[in-house]
Design a protein around this motif. Structure first.
Motif, PDB file in Angstrom:
ATOM      1  N   SER A 145      -9.564   3.849  -2.617  1.00 19.36           N
ATOM      2  CA  SER A 145      -8.384   4.634  -2.218  1.00 19.36           C
ATOM      3  C   SER A 145      -7.384   4.656  -3.368  1.00 19.36           C
ATOM      4  CB  SER A 145      -7.707   4.016  -0.983  1.00 19.36           C
ATOM      5  OG  SER A 145      -8.621   3.833   0.061  1.00 19.36           O
ATOM      6  N   LEU A 146      -7.154   3.485  -3.960  1.00 16.27           N
ATOM      7  CA  LEU A 146      -6.191   3.383  -5.072  1.00 16.27           C
ATOM      8  C   LEU A 146      -6.661   4.212  -6.271  1.00 16.27           C
ATOM      9  CD1 LEU A 146      -5.525  -0.433  -4.693  1.00 16.27           C
ATOM     10  CD2 LEU A 146      -3.729   1.316  -4.595  1.00 16.27           C
ATOM     11  N   TYR A 147      -7.941   4.203  -6.494  1.00 15.09           N
ATOM     12  CA  TYR A 147      -8.474   4.970  -7.627  1.00 15.09           C
ATOM     13  C   TYR A 147      -8.298   6.474  -7.395  1.00 15.09           C
ATOM     14  CZ  TYR A 147     -11.186   6.265 -11.611  1.00 15.09           C
ATOM     15  OH  TYR A 147     -11.540   6.793 -12.823  1.00 15.09           O
ATOM     16  N   SER A 193       1.510  -9.992  -1.379  1.00 21.69           N
ATOM     17  CA  SER A 193       1.005  -9.807  -2.736  1.00 21.69           C
ATOM     18  C   SER A 193      -0.209 -10.657  -3.094  1.00 21.69           C
ATOM     19  CB  SER A 193       2.143 -10.139  -3.722  1.00 21.69           C
ATOM     20  OG  SER A 193       1.630 -10.513  -4.978  1.00 21.69           O
ATOM     21  N   ASN A 194      -1.110 -10.043  -3.795  1.00 17.79           N
ATOM     22  CA  ASN A 194      -2.151 -10.733  -4.536  1.00 17.79           C
ATOM     23  C   ASN A 194      -1.733 -10.594  -5.994  1.00 17.79           C
ATOM     24  OD1 ASN A 194      -4.478 -11.614  -5.766  1.00 17.79           O
ATOM     25  ND2 ASN A 194      -5.798  -9.983  -4.987  1.00 17.79           N
ATOM     26  N   PRO A 195      -1.421 -11.625  -6.735  1.00 14.31           N
ATOM     27  CA  PRO A 195      -1.814 -13.023  -6.554  1.00 14.31           C
ATOM     28  C   PRO A 195      -0.735 -13.966  -6.018  1.00 14.31           C
ATOM     29  CG  PRO A 195      -1.024 -12.760  -8.783  1.00 14.31           C
ATOM     30  CD  PRO A 195      -0.864 -11.418  -8.098  1.00 14.31           C
ATOM     31  N   SER A 243       1.849   2.101  -1.998  1.00 15.85           N
ATOM     32  CA  SER A 243       2.113   0.846  -1.288  1.00 15.85           C
ATOM     33  C   SER A 243       0.804   0.247  -0.768  1.00 15.85           C
ATOM     34  CB  SER A 243       3.084   1.110  -0.135  1.00 15.85           C
ATOM     35  OG  SER A 243       3.400  -0.105   0.491  1.00 15.85           O
ATOM     36  N   ASP A 244       0.372  -0.799  -1.444  1.00 18.78           N
ATOM     37  CA  ASP A 244      -0.892  -1.465  -1.100  1.00 18.78           C
ATOM     38  C   ASP A 244      -0.592  -2.551  -0.070  1.00 18.78           C
ATOM     39  OD1 ASP A 244      -3.176  -3.016  -0.982  1.00 18.78           O
ATOM     40  OD2 ASP A 244      -3.470  -3.110  -3.152  1.00 18.78           O
ATOM     41  N   GLU A 245      -1.004  -2.292   1.182  1.00 18.66           N
ATOM     42  CA  GLU A 245      -0.624  -3.177   2.292  1.00 18.66           C
ATOM     43  C   GLU A 245      -1.846  -3.874   2.891  1.00 18.66           C
ATOM     44  OE1 GLU A 245       1.945  -0.835   4.884  1.00 18.66           O
ATOM     45  OE2 GLU A 245       3.085  -0.092   3.164  1.00 18.66           O
ATOM     46  N   ILE A 246      -2.842  -4.108   2.035  1.00 19.67           N
ATOM     47  CA  ILE A 246      -4.124  -4.614   2.550  1.00 19.67           C
ATOM     48  C   ILE A 246      -4.033  -6.006   3.198  1.00 19.67           C
ATOM     49  CG2 ILE A 246      -4.897  -5.518   0.308  1.00 19.67           C
ATOM     50  CD1 ILE A 246      -7.614  -3.874   1.632  1.00 19.67           C
ATOM     51  N   TYR A 247      -3.006  -6.778   2.816  1.00 17.53           N
ATOM     52  CA  TYR A 247      -2.876  -8.123   3.406  1.00 17.53           C
ATOM     53  C   TYR A 247      -1.869  -8.160   4.561  1.00 17.53           C
ATOM     54  CZ  TYR A 247      -5.542  -9.745  -0.625  1.00 17.53           C
ATOM     55  OH  TYR A 247      -6.532  -9.939  -1.563  1.00 17.53           O
ATOM     56  N   GLU A 248      -1.533  -7.013   5.117  1.00 22.19           N
ATOM     57  CA  GLU A 248      -0.422  -6.976   6.090  1.00 22.19           C
ATOM     58  C   GLU A 248      -0.601  -7.909   7.286  1.00 22.19           C
ATOM     59  OE1 GLU A 248       0.506  -3.655   8.652  1.00 22.19           O
ATOM     60  OE2 GLU A 248      -1.562  -2.990   8.651  1.00 22.19           O
ATOM     61  N   CYS A 284     -14.261   4.339   0.067  1.00 22.21           N
ATOM     62  CA  CYS A 284     -15.190   3.201  -0.022  1.00 22.21           C
ATOM     63  C   CYS A 284     -14.417   1.949  -0.454  1.00 22.21           C
ATOM     64  CB  CYS A 284     -16.308   3.506  -0.993  1.00 22.21           C
ATOM     65  SG  CYS A 284     -17.054   5.118  -0.722  1.00 22.21           S
ATOM     66  N   GLY A 285     -13.545   1.460   0.391  1.00 20.84           N
ATOM     67  CA  GLY A 285     -12.712   0.298   0.073  1.00 20.84           C
ATOM     68  C   GLY A 285     -11.331   0.732  -0.389  1.00 20.84           C
ATOM     69  N   ALA A 286     -10.359  -0.171  -0.234  1.00 13.87           N
ATOM     70  CA  ALA A 286      -8.991   0.141  -0.663  1.00 13.87           C
ATOM     71  C   ALA A 286      -8.934   0.354  -2.179  1.00 13.87           C
ATOM     72  CB  ALA A 286      -8.048  -0.986  -0.253  1.00 13.87           C
TER      73      ALA A 286
HETATM   74  N1  PMP Z   1      -5.654  -4.454  -3.148  1.00 15.12           N
HETATM   75  C1  PMP Z   1      -5.526  -5.775  -3.287  1.00 15.12           C
HETATM   76  C2  PMP Z   1      -4.188  -6.336  -3.564  1.00 15.12           C
HETATM   77  C3  PMP Z   1      -6.639  -6.615  -3.198  1.00 15.12           C
HETATM   78  O1  PMP Z   1      -6.509  -7.929  -3.352  1.00 15.12           O
HETATM   79  C4  PMP Z   1      -7.895  -6.055  -2.963  1.00 15.12           C
HETATM   80  C5  PMP Z   1      -9.059  -6.998  -2.913  1.00 15.12           C
HETATM   81  N2  PMP Z   1     -10.250  -6.617  -3.111  1.00 15.12           N
HETATM   82  C6  PMP Z   1      -7.981  -4.653  -2.816  1.00 15.12           C
HETATM   83  C7  PMP Z   1      -6.843  -3.887  -2.917  1.00 15.12           C
HETATM   84  C8  PMP Z   1      -9.268  -3.926  -2.601  1.00 15.12           C
HETATM   85  O2  PMP Z   1      -9.884  -4.207  -1.404  1.00 15.12           O
HETATM   86  P1  PMP Z   1     -11.190  -3.449  -0.933  1.00 15.12           P
HETATM   87  O3  PMP Z   1     -11.588  -2.497  -1.995  1.00 15.12           O
HETATM   88  O4  PMP Z   1     -12.208  -4.512  -0.699  1.00 15.12           O
HETATM   89  O5  PMP Z   1     -10.819  -2.748   0.334  1.00 15.12           O
END
Ligand code: PMP
Ligand code: GLU
Length: 398
Positions: free
Chosen positions: A101-103, A172-174, A200-205, A96-98
């Motif tokens: 996934s990370l959690y 990267s965020n931020p 490896s969090d690649e959500i902004y790829e 349910c969102g990245a």
């Molecule tokens: N990783 C980063 C770096 C993010 O900025 C975000 C922003 N919400 C997420 C993960 C999570 O994204 P989401 O749960 O909406 O898929």
């Protein structure tokens, strides 16, 4: 009494700031919201149509916990064509969102007392997810002079016997910085040598600029692929933040454990959103390209104007939709009502109250010299917000 675990964390400061800005706007206050961590675009019609069709077809029941096969196959295809990574269905989990996934990774991978390395500045949820799983976040400071890219020697110096994983986030965020391939290779070598996992969090790829290219750290060979869990999702690439679809790819045993955990917590991600996700991943790239071009235009405009304000220095980011200017030269100055600005929080509050501009203070990301400015808002609002910031800064006195 609330559990110690729950008391050890704070609410997501990015979501909190966004909620505050939206609340002020709903009261009729003309606020410019640079706090947004989501694209300002509507989800494309063809994706919405797929969701509507799913509802009409009665696709409204439980699905397999880890995602429907059709979606897993679309994700496998995505990894192969975008990242040169080959996975089987057992290597994929849809969540349910990245963030979810990370959690799940944190739950499946960390034992109590394990150390998890987090380059700083970091995205707000990384440390709290580690803490929620009784592990210990260990920060590795990155430097503005290195464009906030993790120095492999500094990474090595933080590894101990208790180190379990490194969380990487590129783009990267931020900071908005995208890692180059050579640095990623050096980091992958270290991870293998010291036997640590890479998350490896690649959500902004999809959002890279100035000729930067995204490389997945998992793509350097079978060994590092097995030691990396890649996280991605549709929130940023397809403007689908509210749909809550993210996914992870990694070794079968880890993905199986994450799936078990998910089966005991949320079950499957929303059936309708999964059908929409299939449409998103198998559709053409026009939407992403148009959005990326517009972000690029805003990025150049924003960074140039920020750098023209006395006391603000901003690196040119080459990814995501954030700028991360250094505002520490303004610290020690006095606001028109006599308050001294001595932190990123003070400055953010001053901008919110005095200039009606919302953004997130750098302290939330582990760097008090900075503020995070999202350019996922219209050019008109960026311009208006910058006029206000410029005016507010000019009213500060020594
Ligand atoms: N990783 C980063 C770096 C993010 O900025 C975000 C922003 N919400 C997420 C993960 C999570 O994204 P989401 O749960 O909406 O898929
Ligand atoms: N990732 C976005 C941000 O950093 C959304 C907020 C959140 O998920 O915390 O602003």
């Amino acid at each position: 009494m609330i559990s110690e675990r729950a008391m050890g964390i704070k609410p997501s400061p990015t979501l909190a700031m966004d909620a505050k800005a939206k609340e002020m706007a709903s009261k009729g206050i003309d606020i410019v919201n640079f706090g947004a961590g989501e694209p300002d675009y509507d989800t494309p019609e063809y994706i919405k149509d797929a969701a509507i069709k799913a509802i009409k077809d009665g696709f409204t029941r439980y699905t397999p916990v880890g995602g429907i096969l059709e979606l897993k196959d679309a994700i496998i295809q995505k990894f192969e064509s975008d990242n040169n990574l080959k996975y089987d269905r057992e290597n994929i989990l849809v969540s349910c969102g990245a963030k979810h996934s990370l959690y799940n990774i944190a739950q499946a991978l960390y034992n109590p007392g394990d150390e998890v390395l987090i380059p700083s500045p970091y995205w707000v949820s990384y440390p709290d997810q580690v803490i929620l799983n009784d592990a210990i976040p260990v920060f590795i400071k990155t430097h503005e002079k290195d464009s906030f890219i993790l120095n492999p020697d500094e990474l090595k110096s933080k590894i101990t016997k208790k180190t379990r994983a490194l969380i990487l986030n590129s783009p990267s965020n931020p900071t908005g910085i995208t890692y180059d391939k050579k640095t990623l290779e050096a980091i992958a070598d270290i991870a293998l040598r010291y036997d640590i996992y890479i998350v490896s969090d690649e959500i902004y790829e999809k959002l890279v600029y100035d000729g930067a290219t995204h490389t997945s750290v998992a793509s350097f060979g079978e060994e590092i692929k097995n030691k990396t869990i890649v996280v991605n999702g549709l929130s940023k690439s397809h403007s689908m933040t509210g749909w809550r679809i993210g996914f992870a790819a990694g070794a079968k045993d880890i993905i199986q454990s994450m799936t078990n955990i998910q089966s005991q917590s949320t079950s499957n991600p929303t059936s309708i959103a999964q059908k929409a996700a299939v449409a998103a991943l198998t559709g053409n790239l026009n939407f992403i390209m148009t959005m990326r071009e517009e972000f690029d235009r805003r990025r150049t405009f924003l960074v140039n104007r920020l750098n023209s304000i006395e006391g603000i220095n901003c690196l040119t980011p080459n990814g995501a939709f954030y700028a991360f200017p250094n505002v520490s030269k303004l610290y020690g100055k006095k606001t028109p009502d006599g308050k001294i600005i001595s932190s990123s929080m003070d400055f953010a509050i001053y901008l919110l109250e005095f200039a009606k501009v919302a953004l997130v203070h750098g302290g939330a990301f582990g760097s008090d010299a900075h503020i995070r400015v999202s350019y996922a808002i219209s050019m008109e609002n960026i311009n208006k917000g910058l006029d206000r910031i410029e005016d507010a800064v000019s009213k500060l006195t020594s």
